[in-house]
Motif scaffolding. Sequence first.
Motif, short mmCIF file in Angstrom:
data_model
loop_
_atom_site.label_atom_id
_atom_site.label_comp_id
_atom_site.label_asym_id
_atom_site.label_seq_id
_atom_site.Cartn_x
_atom_site.Cartn_y
_atom_site.Cartn_z
N LYS A 153 -77.72 -69.60 9.77
CA LYS A 153 -77.61 -70.04 11.16
C LYS A 153 -78.96 -70.56 11.64
O LYS A 153 -80.01 -70.15 11.17
CB LYS A 153 -77.17 -68.88 12.07
CG LYS A 153 -75.83 -68.25 11.70
CD LYS A 153 -74.66 -69.15 12.05
CE LYS A 153 -73.34 -68.44 11.81
NZ LYS A 153 -72.18 -69.31 12.14
N ARG A 155 -80.76 -72.53 15.53
CA ARG A 155 -80.54 -72.90 16.92
C ARG A 155 -81.33 -74.16 17.23
O ARG A 155 -82.45 -74.35 16.77
CB ARG A 155 -80.95 -71.78 17.88
CG ARG A 155 -80.23 -70.47 17.64
CD ARG A 155 -80.43 -69.51 18.79
NE ARG A 155 -79.66 -69.89 19.96
CZ ARG A 155 -78.37 -69.57 20.15
NH1 ARG A 155 -77.72 -68.88 19.25
NH2 ARG A 155 -77.75 -69.96 21.24
N GLU A 165 -76.11 -72.93 18.76
CA GLU A 165 -76.19 -72.32 17.44
C GLU A 165 -75.39 -73.16 16.46
O GLU A 165 -74.25 -73.52 16.72
CB GLU A 165 -75.66 -70.89 17.45
CG GLU A 165 -75.82 -70.18 16.11
CD GLU A 165 -75.34 -68.75 16.13
OE1 GLU A 165 -76.20 -67.84 16.11
OE2 GLU A 165 -74.11 -68.53 16.17
N THR A 167 -74.28 -73.84 12.24
CA THR A 167 -74.13 -73.24 10.92
C THR A 167 -74.69 -74.19 9.87
O THR A 167 -74.29 -75.36 9.80
CB THR A 167 -72.64 -72.96 10.62
OG1 THR A 167 -72.14 -72.03 11.58
CG2 THR A 167 -72.47 -72.38 9.22
#
Length: 306
Positions: A153, A155, A165, A167
Amino acid sequence: MAGDPYAALGLTKSASDAEIKKAYRRIAKTDHPDLNPDPAAAERFKAASAAYDLLKDPEQRRRFDAGEIDEQGQERPQRRYYRDHAEAAGNPYAQGYGFDGDPDLSDVFADLFGRRGTGGFGQGGTRRDFHMRGQDYRFSLEVDFMTAARGGKARITLPEGGDLEVTIPKGVRDGQTIRLKGKGGAGMGQGGAGDAYLTISVAPHPEFRREGDDIFLTLPISLDEAVLGGKVAAPTVDGPVNLTIPKGASSGRRLRLRGRGINGGDQQVELKIVMPPKIDDDLATFIETWRRDHGYDPRAGMKVGG
């Protein structure tokens, strides 16, 4: 406008009248101030409008090509271009660069927004039943080597504020762009949100190196491990595994760990013999005795010189 009007439209002097009009329409669809708030886009549209205003008139184009007038048409000082008179009283471009006063632009935005008859933009640029997809966002993000290999993850900060956020998929490559559907700017009317495009930069790792889906690692081994062989722990992107070192291994020898790379790739392990930090008397005496009875030339057969 300053400079070459053909260049302002992305064309050359050999462009046809149809190509000039097509180039102007293309720029209007991306850079018109009612569609793109970027000041740089407004400047591009200003230059393109002035260029088109000059070149769409065959006589003016002929005189410009012949050098009789410059790119500003200075022999006709009363001529004023789109942005120069945008705020003039009674001008249809006043108050937001409306479209209806310019027949060329009215066609452009009828195509772009599906406007027909009196729909779309009214006088002064007032929007009626206007639908437009949101702006796409583009970001650059550096991730560490292991996050790229394993996934994870991260941000990012959005232009209008707030965080998003995201992936990071397993095995993402350096320079790869990830599309985040619907995570761009908000649309207008019934227009959907734009997308966000995330270009990944992968930071180097002190030990691992990636080529395609294979991982490369240089593994130090001791002198006795090289001579006698044995099992040693070798790091991989998914954790350490036992690796069998064959007897008599040399520096530079490569061993393969199948399936220990990325997305089914392999890991290539290159051995590197590291001498002990100090050569003690026992080791020196042993090597002297061994060399006397078993010495060999590792450079035999090398071709050097001319």
